[in-house]
Write an enzyme that holds these catalytic residues in place. Sequence first.
Site, PDB file in Angstrom:
ATOM      1  N   ASN A 208       0.849  -1.187   0.000  1.00 22.75           N
ATOM      2  CA  ASN A 208       0.000   0.000   0.000  1.00 22.75           C
ATOM      3  C   ASN A 208       0.884   1.236   0.000  1.00 22.75           C
ATOM      4  O   ASN A 208       2.019   1.194   0.469  1.00 22.75           O
ATOM      5  CB  ASN A 208      -0.898   0.017   1.242  1.00 22.75           C
ATOM      6  CG  ASN A 208      -1.996  -1.013   1.171  1.00 22.75           C
ATOM      7  OD1 ASN A 208      -2.319  -1.520   0.108  1.00 22.75           O
ATOM      8  ND2 ASN A 208      -2.566  -1.337   2.321  1.00 22.75           N
ATOM      9  N   ASP A 276      -3.667  -6.160   2.499  1.00 26.12           N
ATOM     10  CA  ASP A 276      -4.708  -7.136   2.833  1.00 26.12           C
ATOM     11  C   ASP A 276      -4.366  -8.540   2.344  1.00 26.12           C
ATOM     12  O   ASP A 276      -4.811  -9.525   2.929  1.00 26.12           O
ATOM     13  CB  ASP A 276      -6.043  -6.707   2.216  1.00 26.12           C
ATOM     14  CG  ASP A 276      -6.582  -5.429   2.833  1.00 26.12           C
ATOM     15  OD1 ASP A 276      -6.501  -5.302   4.068  1.00 26.12           O
ATOM     16  OD2 ASP A 276      -7.060  -4.561   2.090  1.00 26.12           O
ATOM     17  N   LYS A 286      12.891 -14.879  -9.907  1.00 28.98           N
ATOM     18  CA  LYS A 286      12.215 -13.789 -10.593  1.00 28.98           C
ATOM     19  C   LYS A 286      11.323 -14.337 -11.694  1.00 28.98           C
ATOM     20  O   LYS A 286      11.746 -15.169 -12.517  1.00 28.98           O
ATOM     21  CB  LYS A 286      13.246 -12.823 -11.191  1.00 28.98           C
ATOM     22  CG  LYS A 286      12.616 -11.658 -11.928  1.00 28.98           C
ATOM     23  CD  LYS A 286      13.672 -10.746 -12.540  1.00 28.98           C
ATOM     24  CE  LYS A 286      13.008  -9.631 -13.340  1.00 28.98           C
ATOM     25  NZ  LYS A 286      14.017  -8.750 -13.983  1.00 28.98           N
ATOM     26  N   ASP A 304      -5.463 -10.167  10.072  1.00 30.48           N
ATOM     27  CA  ASP A 304      -6.122  -8.894  10.366  1.00 30.48           C
ATOM     28  C   ASP A 304      -5.674  -8.463  11.762  1.00 30.48           C
ATOM     29  O   ASP A 304      -6.250  -8.861  12.772  1.00 30.48           O
ATOM     30  CB  ASP A 304      -7.645  -9.069  10.303  1.00 30.48           C
ATOM     31  CG  ASP A 304      -8.389  -7.752  10.339  1.00 30.48           C
ATOM     32  OD1 ASP A 304      -7.896  -6.825  11.009  1.00 30.48           O
ATOM     33  OD2 ASP A 304      -9.452  -7.655   9.711  1.00 30.48           O
ATOM     34  N   LEU A 306      -5.640  -5.519  13.380  1.00 29.27           N
ATOM     35  CA  LEU A 306      -6.544  -4.675  14.158  1.00 29.27           C
ATOM     36  C   LEU A 306      -7.670  -5.494  14.781  1.00 29.27           C
ATOM     37  O   LEU A 306      -7.967  -5.360  15.972  1.00 29.27           O
ATOM     38  CB  LEU A 306      -7.110  -3.565  13.269  1.00 29.27           C
ATOM     39  CG  LEU A 306      -8.146  -2.637  13.896  1.00 29.27           C
ATOM     40  CD1 LEU A 306      -7.592  -1.937  15.128  1.00 29.27           C
ATOM     41  CD2 LEU A 306      -8.627  -1.612  12.867  1.00 29.27           C
ATOM     42  N   PHE A 323      -7.227   2.982  11.694  1.00 29.48           N
ATOM     43  CA  PHE A 323      -7.287   4.000  10.652  1.00 29.48           C
ATOM     44  C   PHE A 323      -8.034   3.442   9.456  1.00 29.48           C
ATOM     45  O   PHE A 323      -7.993   2.243   9.181  1.00 29.48           O
ATOM     46  CB  PHE A 323      -5.881   4.421  10.226  1.00 29.48           C
ATOM     47  CG  PHE A 323      -5.279   5.515  11.079  1.00 29.48           C
ATOM     48  CD1 PHE A 323      -5.069   6.776  10.560  1.00 29.48           C
ATOM     49  CD2 PHE A 323      -4.941   5.271  12.396  1.00 29.48           C
ATOM     50  CE1 PHE A 323      -4.531   7.784  11.335  1.00 29.48           C
ATOM     51  CE2 PHE A 323      -4.392   6.262  13.192  1.00 29.48           C
ATOM     52  CZ  PHE A 323      -4.192   7.529  12.647  1.00 29.48           C
ATOM     53  N   LYS A 341     -14.295  -4.389  12.911  1.00 28.80           N
ATOM     54  CA  LYS A 341     -13.013  -4.687  13.552  1.00 28.80           C
ATOM     55  C   LYS A 341     -13.125  -4.807  15.070  1.00 28.80           C
ATOM     56  O   LYS A 341     -12.278  -5.442  15.707  1.00 28.80           O
ATOM     57  CB  LYS A 341     -11.985  -3.596  13.223  1.00 28.80           C
ATOM     58  CG  LYS A 341     -11.737  -3.385  11.737  1.00 28.80           C
ATOM     59  CD  LYS A 341     -11.028  -4.549  11.096  1.00 28.80           C
ATOM     60  CE  LYS A 341     -10.646  -4.224   9.656  1.00 28.80           C
ATOM     61  NZ  LYS A 341      -9.928  -5.329   9.002  1.00 28.80           N
TER      62      LYS A 341
END
Length: 401
Positions: A208, A276, A286, A304, A306, A323, A341
């Site tokens: 991310n 995720d 590679k 997960d 959180l 967040f 959550k």
Amino acid sequence: MLTGKHILLIISGGIAAYKSLDLIRRLRERGATVTPVLTTAAEQFVTPLAVSALAGQKCYRDLFDLTDEAEMGHIQLSRVADLIVVAPATANLMAQMVQGLAGDLAGTLLLATDTPVMIAPAMNVRMWEHPATQRNLEQLRADGVSVVGPASGDMACGEYGPGRMSEPLEIVAAIEAALSGGPLSGRHILVTSGPTHEPIDPVRYIANRSSGAQGSAIARALISLGAQVTFVTGPADAPRPPGAHVLEVQTAQEMHDAVISALPADAAIFAAAVADWRMAEASTRKLKKSKDGLPVLAFAENPDILRHVSGLGDNRPGLVVGFAAETDDVIDNATAKRDRKGCDWILANDVSPGSGIMGGTENAVVLIDATGADTWPRMTKDDVAQRLARRIADALGAVQN
């Protein structure tokens, strides 16, 4: 900032002892009085004359020095300070502290005091990672000893990894936080930050977008209010917060494991942008372009973090903050995420194209809790962090009361 504060600095035997000379100078620049203590091994790396000259104080060395005992007995020496700092703290001295051994001046001072103690570990990476050292570290934390570092980097022995003593200014920041008497003094807060990198093959990864700037700012703000912060970060660009105990990770699984190892905590702030998904099985070679078509990538779900921490029983932090980076229906999506959550608060922000939030210096958040949504004006990430830290201090104060 440390005017009128008295630091008892114990320097033990390691190559990092040379940094303690600069630490003395930095502390005195800020108005602190520094009383130095050298172990016998430390004298192999720094001289009593140099230490005493920089501190402007007598350097104590021998438990059975009759002159020292007449002027200030070791019991009194251990109790007149506002804080005892051990820098560097070797693996041997950490083990000695856990066992309560008092065979030398340093051990006796540490055993005969009710003054708060802070250590800055420094040792070879293998020694740091050894199960015995990690057990000792866990026990020292449980005994109320605060820990600064260590950092990762090149070792004097030629190896690379965690074990380098934190830089003097980082230790100074931790000392200032410990002596600030702020509203979060004595509180342990966990902060995650940055992205995670999930390998596809040895040269590619899933991630991310996150600079880690907001997470680092939050950690700094919490430290400024006196908190002891464990900072778990992925490979982020933002500087690591001085005074925090930093745990460097790469993947979501590594971040999960680091978070669990850092508990218990009074609060946990999950600012990291955790991927995720990961590859179900990353390639060890590679991936090459092929005339047979595009490679098929099979994904698996990452832990997960959180939700896991929010669902813990007795080990759950008193306050869990998540967040939510959203591109549309920000409040609705973030409210649903909070319910899903099981955390106490969600800080939501709009990261849609054109917002300038992702990678920028400003943020615009909405804090969502059980009572509803509180929209904050757009401000710098440092200001967001300060506002959040004060709100956390208020919440933890209410929990304590």
